[in-house]
Motif scaffolding. Structure first.
Motif, short mmCIF file in Angstrom:
data_model
loop_
_atom_site.label_atom_id
_atom_site.label_comp_id
_atom_site.label_asym_id
_atom_site.label_seq_id
_atom_site.Cartn_x
_atom_site.Cartn_y
_atom_site.Cartn_z
N GLY A 76 -34.55 -22.55 32.77
CA GLY A 76 -34.10 -21.50 33.67
C GLY A 76 -34.11 -21.96 35.12
N GLU B 90 -31.06 -22.56 37.84
CA GLU B 90 -31.05 -21.98 39.19
C GLU B 90 -30.85 -23.05 40.26
N LYS C 116 -27.05 -16.83 29.91
CA LYS C 116 -26.46 -15.49 29.88
C LYS C 116 -26.81 -14.73 31.15
N ASN C 117 -28.00 -15.01 31.69
CA ASN C 117 -28.41 -14.31 32.91
C ASN C 117 -28.01 -15.07 34.17
N THR C 118 -28.09 -16.39 34.11
CA THR C 118 -27.91 -17.16 35.34
C THR C 118 -26.51 -17.72 35.51
N ASN D 72 -28.74 -19.44 25.98
CA ASN D 72 -29.39 -18.15 26.01
C ASN D 72 -29.80 -17.75 27.42
#
Ligand code: SF4
Ligand code: SF4
Ligand code: SF4
Ligand code: SF4
Lengths: 155, 432
Positions: free
Chosen positions: B268, B272, B124-126, B121
């Motif tokens: 998250g 990163e 999806k952004n990273t 989940n």
């Protein structure tokens, strides 16, 4: 070098060898006896002398036999011993990629996992009996078992 | 005699040799103890071989007809059915589960959403760099186990990733560095060699460590001499060096990082960090593998993603997918459900007490092949065949590779597969 550790390590040459290391190698191959190192007989090396005697017990008539024990209560069948044993690696190609060896076992194969537990198949091809020189001190199965289920012993 | 995949855990080892006379399993060769136990389930006294309905507080055997009738009754009479589990069934059954949720306007979620699903989940952004077990065997030179109790949860994992000798790593163990980051001295610590690094981090300090690594990545000079999170400065320097010099590094993230109560941004920030290392690093890259435990935990994410565009927490209304941020925990916590359909899992013993108590207040329908704490309090128990032994199917391995499961024996008469059973429920509801 397990044996070397217990020699006087002074390189005094009294045994006729250039170094203690050379003496240790010959000792391992049975070319010389512990008593051939004169300094070792001195009282201050008594403890080391005894340890060496024990390690080389086989020569002293009271033949000690290699025994590899797998503790069923500890083992969870992870198969690491099957993969790391160099004898298995040579004769059972699937173990190279961490896979279980073929079945029925190849005649040299030392370990297999059956019913979720490790089984020692035969000892005669273990490097501690078969190999020469440093390879004879193999202990990888014992070292890498995450459960500490394998014990190499002489009885 | 053939080699078949084991469904004991998410590693899905496909090298298990099973000897069978067609009625029973005689011998299982190559599987670890956990895998052996999976095969033992076949004839275990724990096995459920008949549908059951609760009458006056006790579960009683009943006919399939009655069980399905009652199931459809419960689902229809309660609004907002909750469907949960699906990590121990085939992808085909997961697909049917989603179809059932759609038919009954329910909410469906898998065990993954409180475990590895979180990673996908956030990714999806990273973005995320993944790898496969085969690639690790052949190429990996650095293995990091982060909060991952490999030796206990996936017994044969270390064997495959650390001790195997692959195409380009013929020397095997010697060329691979192992780093373990864990607050407890787990069994995996026992395989450490001289070049490996054991980092016994203080509990719940993972985030602190990640932040320092992000700051210091590639320039390790400014770490304070007291170290970080209970870790020694020199060890940290070696960690950074290893991470930034690895040609093919893999970080296995396990329960220590994925645990439900962990700080929301832990995953998250880890993603990163990995990205940062990969941008800076010139020689190679670092990849991630999520260590879910159940054999097809990764499957639900893929099935849900490919059918609904979302990897978990699917809410249907008027047979349409609607947007929601709910997951299984919030749903139960808010008591936002009328009954639950539990498939192949045991939430009563896995979930925290406060949640399992709430779950138990509403009618429970369980689909499973063995007795558990959940079946003991269920209103209806529907037995199913054992996937990967009695019925075939597809499952996703922990490295997101689909594996085709095989069969060895036939299921007991009258026992359908999870897929067939869910289809029957759908039919029953559609008909009545
Ligand atoms: S006699 Fe003993 S101490 Fe001297 S060199 Fe030989 S082994 Fe070493
Ligand atoms: S390495 Fe140890 S635990 Fe693993 S199979 Fe061998 S004896 Fe059993
Ligand atoms: S001592 Fe070495 S050769 Fe002997 S069984 Fe163990 S790993 Fe194999
Ligand atoms: S590691 Fe998992 S898949 Fe492999 S044999 Fe053990 S239980 Fe089965």
């Amino acid at each position: 070098m397990e044996l070397y550790k217990f020699l006087p390590k002074t390189n005094c040459k009294k045994c006729g060898k250039p170094t203690c290391m050379a003496f240790a190698l010959d000792l391992l191959q049975g070319k010389v006896k512990i008593d051939d190192c004169p300094p070792l007989l001195e009282p201050k090396y008594k403890k080391q002398y005894d340890t060496l005697k024990e390690l080389l017990g086989a020569e002293e008539g009271q033949k000690k036999e290699l025994k590899i024990d797998v503790d069923d209560d500890l083992c969870d069948g992870c198969g690491i011993c099957v993969t790391v044993c160099p004898v298995n690696a040579r004769y059972c190609p699937p173990t190279l990629s961490g896979k279980a060896p073929d079945y029925p076992p190849e005649k040299h194969q030392l370990f297999q996992v059956k019913g979720g537990k490790c089984e020692l198949l035969n000892l005669e091809y273990c490097r501690r009996l078969e190999a020469q020189g440093r390879e004879r001190e193999c202990r990888v199965c014992e070292t890498y078992c995450p459960r500490k289920a394998i014990k190499i012993d002489y009885v | 005699m053939k080699r078949i995949p084991c469904t004991g855990c998410s590693l899905l080892c496909d090298d298990i040799i099973v000897r069978s006379d067609g009625l029973f399993i005689d011998e299982v060769i190559g599987a670890c103890l956990k895998g052996k136990e999976r095969f033992d389930q076949l004839s275990s006294s724990n096995r459920i071989l008949s549908p059951m309905i609760k009458k006056n507080g006790v579960l009683e055997k009943c006919s399939w007809e009655d069980a399905l009738e009652k199931t459809s009754e419960i689902i229809k009479s309660s609004s907002k059915p909750l469907l949960y589990g699906f990590s121990n069934v085939s992808c085909e059954a997961q697909l049917k589960g989603i179809e059932l949720a759609k038919v009954v306007d329910g909410f469906i979620d898998s065990n993954s959403s409180i475990c590895q699903g979180k990673v996908l989940n956030i990714a999806k952004n990273t973005g995320i760099t993944l790898t496969t077990i085969t690639e690790i065997i052949n190429k990996a030179d650095l293995i990091v186990l982060w909060g991952a109790n490999a030796a206990e949860s996936i017994p044969r994992l270390l064997n495959k990733i650390l001790f195997s000798r692959g195409k380009f790593r013929m020397t095997g163990r010697e060329i691979r560095t192992l780093i373990i980051i864990d607050p407890v001295k787990v069994a995996s610590f026992n395989v450490m060699g001289v070049r490996d690094i054991a980092l016994q981090i203080q509990p719940n300090k993972d985030l602190e460590l990640i932040r320092v690594l992000k700051e210091e990545c590639c320039v390790a000079d400014s770490i304070s001499s007291e170290g970080v999170a209970g870790l020694d400065r020199d060890d940290l320097k070696r960690l950074i060096l290893n991470l930034s010099e690895a040609e093919n590094g893999v970080i296995f993230i396990g329960q220590g990082v994925l645990r439900p109560q962990s700080e929301s941004n832990l995953v998250g920030e880890l993603l990163e960090l990995v990205q940062m290392i990969n941008t800076k690093q010139e020689k190679g890259r670092i990849s991630l593998i999520m260590m879910g435990g159940h054999f097809n935990m990764a499957g639900f994410d893929h099935v849900a993603l490919s059918t609904c565009g979302k990897n978990g927490g699917l809410q249907f209304d008027k047979h349409q997918l609607i947007d929601t941020d709910d997951n299984i925990v919030s749903k139960i916590d808010n008591e936002d459900f009328g009954c639950s359909i539990i498939v192949g899992t045991d939430p009563i013993s896995h979930l925290p007490l406060s949640l399992s108590q709430k779950l138990a207040t509403k009618p429970i329908i369980v689909v499973d092949n063995k007795k558990s704490a959940t079946t003991s309090i269920a209103d209806i128990v529907l037995p199913s065949a054992i996937t990967g032994i009695e019925v075939p199917g597809t499952a996703y391995r922990l490295d997101q590779v689909p594996i085709e499961l095989k069969t060895i024996l036939n299921p007991p008469s009258n026992i359908p597969s999870d897929e067939e059973l869910l289809t029957k429920i759908i039919d029953k509801i559609n008909k009545s």
